[in-house]
Design an enzyme around this catalytic site. Structure first.
Site, PDB file in Angstrom:
ATOM      1  N   PHE A  15       0.816  -1.215   0.000  1.00 39.66           N
ATOM      2  CA  PHE A  15       0.000   0.000   0.000  1.00 39.66           C
ATOM      3  C   PHE A  15       0.852   1.269   0.000  1.00 39.66           C
ATOM      4  CE2 PHE A  15      -3.178  -3.030   1.472  1.00 39.66           C
ATOM      5  CZ  PHE A  15      -4.277  -2.629   0.730  1.00 39.66           C
ATOM      6  N   GLY A  16       1.929   1.269   0.781  1.00 38.93           N
ATOM      7  CA  GLY A  16       2.771   2.461   0.868  1.00 38.93           C
ATOM      8  C   GLY A  16       3.614   2.652  -0.377  1.00 38.93           C
ATOM      9  N   GLU A 171     -13.438 -10.485  11.187  1.00 40.24           N
ATOM     10  CA  GLU A 171     -13.877 -10.701   9.802  1.00 40.24           C
ATOM     11  C   GLU A 171     -13.744 -12.172   9.417  1.00 40.24           C
ATOM     12  OE1 GLU A 171     -11.656  -7.749   7.592  1.00 40.24           O
ATOM     13  OE2 GLU A 171     -13.132  -6.197   8.074  1.00 40.24           O
ATOM     14  N   GLN A 317      -4.417   2.944   5.311  1.00 41.53           N
ATOM     15  CA  GLN A 317      -4.475   4.399   5.138  1.00 41.53           C
ATOM     16  C   GLN A 317      -3.186   5.085   5.612  1.00 41.53           C
ATOM     17  OE1 GLN A 317      -6.225   6.834   3.823  1.00 41.53           O
ATOM     18  NE2 GLN A 317      -7.579   5.374   2.842  1.00 41.53           N
TER      19      GLN A 317
HETATM   20  C1  LIG Z   1      -5.338 -10.236   6.917  1.00 38.56           C
HETATM   21  C2  LIG Z   1      -5.155  -8.741   6.969  1.00 38.56           C
HETATM   22  C3  LIG Z   1      -6.274  -7.908   6.914  1.00 38.56           C
HETATM   23  C4  LIG Z   1      -6.116  -6.526   6.948  1.00 38.56           C
HETATM   24  N1  LIG Z   1      -7.237  -5.729   6.869  1.00 38.56           N
HETATM   25  C5  LIG Z   1      -7.098  -4.392   6.847  1.00 38.56           C
HETATM   26  C6  LIG Z   1      -8.222  -3.543   6.660  1.00 38.56           C
HETATM   27  O1  LIG Z   1      -9.359  -4.021   6.564  1.00 38.56           O
HETATM   28  N2  LIG Z   1      -8.033  -2.193   6.619  1.00 38.56           N
HETATM   29  C7  LIG Z   1      -6.764  -1.658   6.720  1.00 38.56           C
HETATM   30  O2  LIG Z   1      -6.620  -0.437   6.645  1.00 38.56           O
HETATM   31  N3  LIG Z   1      -5.682  -2.420   6.890  1.00 38.56           N
HETATM   32  C8  LIG Z   1      -5.813  -3.775   6.951  1.00 38.56           C
HETATM   33  N4  LIG Z   1      -4.709  -4.568   7.096  1.00 38.56           N
HETATM   34  C9  LIG Z   1      -3.403  -3.926   7.286  1.00 38.56           C
HETATM   35  C10 LIG Z   1      -2.828  -3.444   5.961  1.00 38.56           C
HETATM   36  O3  LIG Z   1      -2.867  -4.481   5.007  1.00 38.56           O
HETATM   37  C11 LIG Z   1      -1.390  -2.985   6.208  1.00 38.56           C
HETATM   38  O4  LIG Z   1      -1.413  -1.964   7.163  1.00 38.56           O
HETATM   39  C12 LIG Z   1      -0.753  -2.472   4.914  1.00 38.56           C
HETATM   40  O5  LIG Z   1      -0.642  -3.515   3.983  1.00 38.56           O
HETATM   41  C13 LIG Z   1       0.639  -1.906   5.200  1.00 38.56           C
HETATM   42  O6  LIG Z   1       1.160  -1.422   4.017  1.00 38.56           O
HETATM   43  P1  LIG Z   1       2.729  -1.419   3.771  1.00 38.56           P
HETATM   44  O7  LIG Z   1       2.953  -0.711   2.498  1.00 38.56           O
HETATM   45  O8  LIG Z   1       3.424  -0.939   4.999  1.00 38.56           O
HETATM   46  O9  LIG Z   1       3.120  -2.966   3.639  1.00 38.56           O
HETATM   47  P2  LIG Z   1       2.540  -4.112   2.708  1.00 38.56           P
HETATM   48  O10 LIG Z   1       1.293  -3.703   2.041  1.00 38.56           O
HETATM   49  O11 LIG Z   1       2.530  -5.338   3.538  1.00 38.56           O
HETATM   50  O12 LIG Z   1       3.674  -4.275   1.596  1.00 38.56           O
HETATM   51  C14 LIG Z   1       4.979  -4.669   1.883  1.00 38.56           C
HETATM   52  C15 LIG Z   1       5.666  -5.129   0.618  1.00 38.56           C
HETATM   53  O13 LIG Z   1       7.052  -5.253   0.882  1.00 38.56           O
HETATM   54  C16 LIG Z   1       7.560  -6.446   0.285  1.00 38.56           C
HETATM   55  N5  LIG Z   1       8.751  -6.855   1.045  1.00 38.56           N
HETATM   56  C17 LIG Z   1       8.814  -7.224   2.332  1.00 38.56           C
HETATM   57  N6  LIG Z   1      10.096  -7.487   2.707  1.00 38.56           N
HETATM   58  C18 LIG Z   1      10.856  -7.278   1.599  1.00 38.56           C
HETATM   59  C19 LIG Z   1      12.258  -7.382   1.339  1.00 38.56           C
HETATM   60  N7  LIG Z   1      13.136  -7.719   2.287  1.00 38.56           N
HETATM   61  N8  LIG Z   1      12.708  -7.126   0.094  1.00 38.56           N
HETATM   62  C20 LIG Z   1      11.816  -6.769  -0.892  1.00 38.56           C
HETATM   63  N9  LIG Z   1      10.480  -6.634  -0.688  1.00 38.56           N
HETATM   64  C21 LIG Z   1      10.007  -6.883   0.541  1.00 38.56           C
HETATM   65  C22 LIG Z   1       6.378  -7.412   0.380  1.00 38.56           C
HETATM   66  O14 LIG Z   1       6.481  -8.442  -0.589  1.00 38.56           O
HETATM   67  C23 LIG Z   1       5.192  -6.491   0.145  1.00 38.56           C
HETATM   68  O15 LIG Z   1       4.817  -6.424  -1.209  1.00 38.56           O
HETATM   69  C24 LIG Z   1      -4.814  -5.965   7.067  1.00 38.56           C
HETATM   70  C25 LIG Z   1      -3.713  -6.800   7.132  1.00 38.56           C
HETATM   71  C26 LIG Z   1      -3.870  -8.174   7.069  1.00 38.56           C
HETATM   72  C27 LIG Z   1      -2.650  -9.072   7.119  1.00 38.56           C
END
Ligand SMILES: Cc1cc2nc3c(=O)[nH]c(=O)nc-3n(C[C@H](O)[C@H](O)[C@H](O)COP(=O)(O)OP(=O)(O)OC[C@H]3O[C@@H](n4cnc5c(N)ncnc54)[C@H](O)[C@@H]3O)c2cc1C
Length: 443
Positions: A15-16, A171, A317
């Protein structure tokens, strides 16, 4: 005004990361995106994959397809192992890469709080494979129960323990209840006298801790009405393939333990020589950058930042707004401009409980529950799901479920059948080997 070609590396296309790339593309920067998988994963709907409501393709979207029109952004499918802050270099499994700016958006992993037996036997939901394994397992224990002659074993096979009363646990439990009580009962007429049990365990004295009390109460009553046994103030201390051990010394006979009790920062956080906070998260400054390294940004689930004395939650978000902000911060720096500190704008939070029912604590303190909240939840999740095809297919599956009271994806895709499975092959790819081992242990 054109800016100089500086090298930006973005780690993680969750997401980020997607937001950072959208904001930086077309701004005269040399942007490289790294992710260890080749797709963006929509984690909020993983529980629907696990409960046979939607197929796995609907929650994943090719990163190369996302970047197809962004000719100035390069994608490398690779994993970052370490970071050399002094020489501004990341070390990937495919070699080193230099950067001028680094954005870490690697997300989080499940936190088992050091409970090794739980980690070994529980299912969690962080990867696409996790959701498919869990669906295979749920359907497989029913197939086993249909053949089982020992009543006690049959009951244990049809008992599902969900740990964690946050949005993911709620959920999943709600959706599992609908799958087992309304769909599988029709699929398995030989089990019609038995009732499956879904037991939700929560260590705190309430469900959905960040929500207002009236929405917590609504959720509790709704789940109970759906047949979910909710036990508050109950902590898990261990597990075996067919039991869950509780802190009070008692045990629940169950072949399925689903763990949704917490997350911690992705292991990549350990590559940074800074002191971590709760959940291994990396503390960041007002610009979401590292102290003493303003060129390194950390966003989303990996980062720790307080706002008005409260830690920002690990939700989509926060990651998305952090991504938008960091893209602006980098462009502003390149232009010699100042940017105001990051401020999270809380649009509210939601959790769906089941058919017609959800809770939403929205902007301005408006609290919704029931049908309206459910409609809002559906609309919002469709809106944020990436890819036109994914939206259409998901909507069709939801409509099918709604009008037919049925689930489309009731397939066991692991082969051979679990209970007759051969030992795990040593040369199987890591994911398959891990999944097979987990299924063999639990099943
Ligand atoms: C089952 C579940 C349900 C959820 N439901 C909700 C919801 O209803 N509403 C809500 O707001 N949030 C929800 N969340 C939380 C939300 O998904 C996270 O807060 C969000 O995905 C965080 O975004 P991010 O960009 O930090 O990380 P992520 O979206 O997790 O992305 C991280 C990325 O980094 C990559 N990565 C990791 N380590 C490495 C590495 N060493 N080298 C290269 N790439 C790497 C991964 O492959 C991934 O693509 C839920 C989470 C889960 C697990």
């Amino acid at each position: 005004m054109e800016v100089a070609m500086k090298k930006v590396i973005v780690v993680g296309m969750g997401f980020g990361g997607v937001r950072v790339v959208n904001g930086l593309s077309g701004k005269g920067l040399d942007v490289t995106v790294l992710d260890r998988r080749n797709f963006h994963l929509f984690q909020p709907l993983l529980y629907q994959v696990a409960t046979a409501m939607i197929d796995q393709d609907s929650v994943a979207y090719s990163i190369r397809a996302i970047l197809r029109k962004r000719k100035d952004v390069r994608f490398l499918m690779s994993s970052v192992q370490s970071i050399d802050l002094t020489n501004k270099r990341v070390l990937t499994i495919d070699g080193p890469l230099d950067y001028d700016y680094l954005v870490l958006a690697a997300g989080s992993v499940t936190n088992f709080f050091g409970l090794d037996s739980v980690q070994q036997h529980a299912f969690d939901l962080k990867q696409l494979n996790d959701a498919v394994s869990l669906r295979n397992h749920i359907l497989s224990v029913y197939e086993r129960a249909a053949k089982e002659t020992d009543t006690k074993v049959r009951e244990a096979l049809m008992t599902f323990v969900v740990v964690g009363g946050g949005p993911t646990g709620v959920e999943f439990a709600g959706s599992l209840s609908e799958l087992t009580h309304h769909v599988l009962t029709k699929d398995f007429p030989e089990l019609h006298t038995e009732k499956s049990r879904i037991i939700m365990l929560e260590a705190m004295d309430r469900l959905l801790a960040p929500f207002p009390p009236e929405l917590q109460q609504y959720t509790l009553h709704k789940l109970q009405k759906m047949g979910v046994e909710v036990r508050l103030n109950t902590a898990v201390v261990g597990a075996t393939p067919d039991s869950v051990q509780l802190k009070d010394g008692s045990e629940i006979a169950s072949h399925t333990l689903f763990w949704a009790a917490g997350v911690k920062a992705a292991p990549l956080a350990d590559a940074l020589p800074v002191e971590k906070t709760r959940g291994g998260r990396v503390p960041v400054e007002a610009e979401l950058s590292l102290k003493d390294h303003p060129e390194v940004f950390v966003i989303g689930d990996m980062a720790y930042r307080e706002q008005d004395g409260v830690a920002l939650p690990g939700v989509a978000q926060v990651a998305m707004q952090g991504g938008d902000y960091v893209a602006k911060a980098i462009i502003a720096r390149e232009r010699g401009q100042q940017i105001a500190p990051f401020r999270y704008f809380n649009k509210g939070s939601m959790a769906v409980i089941g058919r017609h029912s959800a809770v939403a604590n929205t902007l301005g303190g408006l609290k919704l529950k029931g049908f309206l909240a459910w409609l809002a939840w559906l609309g919002l999740h469709l809106f944020y799901l990436i890819g036109f095809r994914n939206r259409v297919v998901t909507l069709l599956n939801w409509a099918y479920e709604y009008f037919r009271y049925n689930r489309q994806v009731r397939l066991i895709t692991s082969e051979p059948p679990l209970q007759e499975g051969p030992p795990v092959q040593e040369n199987a790819p890591p994911d398959e080997a891990e999944t097979a081992e987990k299924l063999r242990l639990v099943g």
